[in-house]
Enzyme design. Structure first.
Site, short mmCIF file in Angstrom:
data_model
loop_
_atom_site.label_atom_id
_atom_site.label_comp_id
_atom_site.label_asym_id
_atom_site.label_seq_id
_atom_site.Cartn_x
_atom_site.Cartn_y
_atom_site.Cartn_z
N ASP A 164 46.65 71.04 34.85
CA ASP A 164 45.48 70.89 35.70
C ASP A 164 45.32 72.07 36.64
O ASP A 164 46.24 72.43 37.37
CB ASP A 164 45.58 69.60 36.52
CG ASP A 164 45.63 68.37 35.62
OD1 ASP A 164 44.62 68.07 34.99
OD2 ASP A 164 46.71 67.74 35.56
N ASP A 211 51.60 74.95 33.77
CA ASP A 211 51.04 73.71 34.30
C ASP A 211 49.72 73.49 33.57
O ASP A 211 49.18 74.39 32.93
CB ASP A 211 50.84 73.86 35.81
CG ASP A 211 50.15 72.66 36.44
OD1 ASP A 211 50.48 71.52 36.05
OD2 ASP A 211 49.29 72.87 37.30
N ASP A 225 49.30 76.32 39.78
CA ASP A 225 48.33 76.50 40.86
C ASP A 225 48.80 75.95 42.20
O ASP A 225 48.19 76.24 43.23
CB ASP A 225 47.02 75.82 40.50
CG ASP A 225 47.12 74.30 40.53
OD1 ASP A 225 46.48 73.67 41.39
OD2 ASP A 225 47.87 73.74 39.72
#
Length: 482
Positions: free
Chosen positions: A18, A16, A337
């Site tokens: 961000d 991922d 996250d």
């Protein structure tokens, strides 16, 4: 499945963007997000200007993993079995007796099964899962406080104003073809408040990041860049799968990795609209090619070669990876996250290994990486630091005085019942849907690719699976049970 996990055993390594490859300066970003939404409520919805007045102490309320009950304005912190560990009405703590009065003697949150089994969102609640969401939890609490101050009834109507604030700041009608945020209905059901955006100077957040990326984004260290290149040199296929739109992805990657970032990745997928990328069938979410960051209208029937794509689905990606690796079942790991957008769908639908980035570990005894500390020191010269820094604004990833630990909390029964420690629901989900957890990719970038990490397992203590070590609260709980 063995007791250990190693990147050298993986054929495909995905990331991922961000809050995973790209770490944000959380204090700066959180203030910006909060101010953009609160400003809209004051200017366009008639809310009191006091919403804009924050003290550093106010940010202690900002805590990942809370669920807001939209029917009554309560925010709750849940145990692994769905019992309410702590709760507030607005930003004000509910006592043990008040929690029992509201949720019954067993303190059961009635929507837990819906959230726990599928992570679906609902018109009745909202799960604050990531740092783009998080300032909204603080704003919700303060809005409920303000409604009480006015003598207004608290019901789900206040959420309509919150949604309007999102829609205003990231209004899709302002863009001819591209969007920064997904259409609002899908946004609240199929993706987080992560950016999916095109560079139009609308709203507050994205123009600010575009104007001064160094204030909000932490560059990757040379060790991370070398680590990514070493994996590619070792014959691994590297993926970047992000719900951010292509031009925002490009801005971030050029800032954190350099102008040649595309050379590091075999496949880049933007506007992936996770978790739908994993949960929807190809006909519902085909891949699309991009021309000058604009999605082609016609979806692709399949994915035939590496490159940069938009939207898409994991079954078509899986077919391409099988061809690229020459294996019927290539071994894939994905770093992310978000429990809702990354860990749960990648492990449940894709059957991938997953590594969760848990910055809260740094708030419980795990030292920050050298690169992270260096980045924080450089974000703003000391003489220019504002009142929040001077007076000690809490980072959203730090331990909260009001909410306690992200991993463990004390369960207090009524009538003088004995207290007991319980894992939080978020901690339980980390163990269930992640292969391992780390505070940042910086923490493992200097390790050899064949390093063997202990992996989470239902047969192992709950402290097993965290690198470089478990957070303090889990260690203390484990010691108390030993």
């Amino acid at each position: 499945m063995g007791d250990h996990f190693s990147l050298s055993d993986c054929d495909v390594i995905g990331f991922d963007l961000d809050h995973t490859l790209c770490r944000y300066h959380l204090k700066e970003t959180s203030r910006l997000i909060y101010e953009s939404f609160a400003g809209y409520l004051v200017e366009h919805k008639g809310y009191d200007k006091d919403l804009l007045n924050l003290t550093p102490a106010t940010w202690d309320f900002c805590f990942k993993g809370l669920v807001v009950d939209l029917e009554d304005g309560n925010l709750v912190k849940l145990a692994e079995d769905g019992t309410v560990l702590r709760a507030t009405h607005g930003s004000n703590d509910l006592s043990t007796e008040e929690i029992i009065k509201h949720y019954g003697p067993k303190r059961e949150w009635k929507h837990f099964n819906s959230l726990n089994t599928s992570f679906t969102r609902s018109a009745k609640y909202y799960f604050y899962d990531n740092y783009f969401d998080l300032p909204g939890a603080l704003l919700c609490g303060r809005v409920v406080d303000m409604l009480h101050k006015r003598g207004n009834e608290v019901n789900s109507d206040f959420w309509k104003d919150m949604v309007a604030a999102i829609d205003h700041n990231y209004n899709t009608s302002a863009f001819k073809v591209r969007v920064w945020f997904a259409p609002l209905a899908e946004q609240l059901s199929d993706c987080s408040l992560a950016p999916l955006c095109s560079f139009e100077d609308a709203g507050t957040y994205f123009p600010s990041v575009k104007r001064d990326p160094g204030r909000y984004l932490q560059p990757c260290s040379d060790s991370v860049k070398t680590w990514l290149q070493s994996m590619k040199n070792a014959g691994k296929v590297l993926l970047l799968i992000t719900s951010s739109h292509s031009d925002y992805c490009r801005l971030i990657c050029e800032h954190i990795l350099g102008k040649d970032f595309e050379e590091l990745f075999d496949i880049i997928i933007t506007n992936a609209l996770k978790p739908g990328f994993f949960s929807l069938v190809p006909q519902q979410r085909p891949f699309r090619t991009l021309v000058n960051d604009v999605e082609e209208r016609e979806g692709l029937p399949s994915l035939d070669k590496p490159g940069w794509y938009s939207q898409g689905n994991w079954p078509h990606l899986h077919e391409l990876l099988k061809t690229m690796m020459g294996k019927p079942e290539p071994k894939i790991v994905y770093f992310g996250d978000s429990m809702r957008s990354d860990m749960f769908p990648a492990s449940s639908f894709g059957k991938w290994d997953t590594v969760m980035i848990v910055e809260e570990m740094e708030g419980e005894g795990i030292p920050k990486s050298v690169a992270a500390m260096s980045n924080e020191a450089q974000v703003e010269p000391l003489e220019k630091k504002g009142k929040f820094e001077e007076q000690g604004m809490k980072s959203p990833s730090a331990l909260s005085n009001q909410w306690g630990s992200y991993f463990v909390d004390v369960h207090r029964g009524g009538g003088g019942d004995e207290e007991c420690q319980k894992l939080t629901w978020c901690c339980h989900c980390i163990h269930k849907y992640s292969t391992m957890a780390i505070p940042s990719v910086e923490h493992i970038a200097d390790l050899p690719l064949d390093y063997k990490f202990p992996r989470f397992s239902p047969d192992k203590p709950c402290t097993t699976g965290y690198y470089p070590r478990p957070p303090d609260s889990l260690l203390k709980r484990f010691e108390s049970l030993s």
